[in-house]
Scaffold this motif. Structure first.
Motif, PDB file in Angstrom:
ATOM      1  N   LEU A  23      24.327  34.698  21.018  1.00 12.04           N
ATOM      2  CA  LEU A  23      24.931  34.174  22.241  1.00 12.04           C
ATOM      3  C   LEU A  23      26.438  34.415  22.266  1.00 12.04           C
ATOM      4  O   LEU A  23      27.006  34.805  23.300  1.00 12.04           O
ATOM      5  N   GLY A 101      14.101  39.491  25.493  1.00  9.93           N
ATOM      6  CA  GLY A 101      14.224  38.917  26.838  1.00  9.93           C
ATOM      7  C   GLY A 101      14.452  37.427  26.869  1.00  9.93           C
ATOM      8  O   GLY A 101      14.260  36.788  27.907  1.00  9.93           O
ATOM      9  N   TRP A 102      14.878  36.828  25.767  1.00  7.58           N
ATOM     10  CA  TRP A 102      15.087  35.381  25.740  1.00  7.58           C
ATOM     11  C   TRP A 102      16.369  34.999  26.487  1.00  7.58           C
ATOM     12  O   TRP A 102      17.346  35.764  26.545  1.00  7.58           O
ATOM     13  N   LYS A 103      16.338  33.788  27.083  1.00  5.84           N
ATOM     14  CA  LYS A 103      17.512  33.248  27.766  1.00  5.84           C
ATOM     15  C   LYS A 103      17.639  31.769  27.448  1.00  5.84           C
ATOM     16  O   LYS A 103      16.659  31.095  27.161  1.00  5.84           O
ATOM     17  N   GLY A 106      20.284  30.125  31.344  1.00  5.86           N
ATOM     18  CA  GLY A 106      20.537  31.277  32.202  1.00  5.86           C
ATOM     19  C   GLY A 106      21.253  32.423  31.527  1.00  5.86           C
ATOM     20  O   GLY A 106      21.376  33.507  32.109  1.00  5.86           O
ATOM     21  N   ASP A 107      21.737  32.221  30.303  1.00 10.23           N
ATOM     22  CA  ASP A 107      22.440  33.291  29.580  1.00 10.23           C
ATOM     23  C   ASP A 107      21.443  34.043  28.706  1.00 10.23           C
ATOM     24  O   ASP A 107      20.641  33.430  27.992  1.00 10.23           O
ATOM     25  N   PRO A 108      21.460  35.373  28.734  1.00  9.10           N
ATOM     26  CA  PRO A 108      20.560  36.143  27.867  1.00  9.10           C
ATOM     27  C   PRO A 108      20.940  35.990  26.404  1.00  9.10           C
ATOM     28  O   PRO A 108      22.113  35.784  26.059  1.00  9.10           O
ATOM     29  N   ILE A 109      19.928  36.046  25.532  1.00 10.65           N
ATOM     30  CA  ILE A 109      20.161  35.971  24.091  1.00 10.65           C
ATOM     31  C   ILE A 109      19.871  37.345  23.500  1.00 10.65           C
ATOM     32  O   ILE A 109      18.714  37.678  23.217  1.00 10.65           O
TER      33      ILE A 109
END
Length: 201
Positions: A23, A101-103, A106-109
Motif C-alpha cells: 500500500l 486485484g485486491w483493494k 478503494g485503494d489497490p494493493i
C-alpha cells in the motif's frame, strides 16, 4: 511459551508487512508519478502512503529488536524471502500466484510491487539477522531477592553505668585522723566495761 507467542507473531507480521509495504509503495509511486506528469504537487497526498510505510516500519522494528524469542523474526523473514527465492526457480509462476486485484478502502494493493523490486528480500534478510544475537535466545535474568535488613543488636552496657532513674552514689570520704560527730561512726562508741577491766589488770 515465549517461543510459541513469538512464532505466532512472526506468522502474522509477515503477510501484514507485505500488505502495508505494498500500500505504501503503490500509493507513493502513483502520487509522485502524477506530480512529475502534471508538474504540480500537493504534499498532503503523500500522507496516506507514508503512514502505511511508517506502520510497517514500526511493526518490523518491534518484531526485530524487542528482546524476546527470535523465532518470530526468523519465521517472518523466511516467509518474506521465500517468494523472492522462488523467482530463481520459476519467476512467472510465482508472480502469477500472487493476487493482483485486491483493494482496501478503494485503494489497490499492488502485492507484486515489493516482490518485483526486491523489497521482500531486503526486509526478510534484515529480520533473519535477529537469529544471530545469542542474547535473544536467553531469558531475562530473574531479579535478585532483596536481603532483609539485619536487626541491630543492643550494645552491652556496664552494670554500674549511671542512669537517669538512679543517680550514682558517691561515698563521703573521711579524712585521716578525724572523727565524725554523728552516731554513724564506730569510733564514737565507748569501749566496753570488760575491755577496761582487762586493761587495768
Amino acid at each position: 511459551m515465549r517461543h510459541l507467542w513469538s512464532l505466532l507473531a512472526g506468522a502474522v507480521a509477515a503477510p501484514l508487512t507485505w500488505v502495508l509495504v505494498s500500500l505504501g509503495q503503490g500509493g507513493s509511486t502513483r502520487t509522485i508519478t502524477g506530480w512529475v506528469e502534471t508538474r504540480t504537487f500537493a504534499t498532503a497526498d503523500l500522507i496516506e502512503p507514508a503512514a502505511y510505510l511508517a506502520v510497517a516500519g514500526v511493526l518490523l522494528g518491534l518484531l526485530g529488536t524487542l528482546r524476546w524469542s527470535p523465532l518470530g523474526p526468523v519465521v517472518a523473514g523466511a516467509l518474506l524471502i521465500a517468494p523472492y527465492g522462488g523467482m530463481f526457480a520459476d519467476p512467472l509462476a510465482v508472480r502469477d500466484a500472487v493476487p493482483g486485484g485486491w483493494k482496501i478502502f478503494g485503494d489497490p494493493i499492488p502485492l507484486r510491487l515489493p516482490l518485483d523490486n526486491g523489497t521482500l528480500l531486503l526486509i526478510g534478510a534484515l529480520l533473519l539477522m535477529a537469529a544471530f544475537s545469542a542474547q535473544r535466545w536467553r531469558r531475562w535474568p530473574a531479579p535478585a531477592p532483596t536481603p532483609a535488613p539485619l536487626a541491630e543488636e543492643p550494645k552491652d552496657e556496664p552494670a554500674d553505668a549511671p542512669t537517669l532513674e538512679s543517680p550514682p552514689v558517691v561515698a563521703d570520704p573521711v579524712p585521716a585522723g578525724s572523727t565524725k560527730r554523728n552516731g554513724d561512726s564506730p569510733w564514737n562508741t565507748p569501749p566496753s566495761r570488760a575491755g577496761s577491766e582487762n586493761a587495768e589488770s
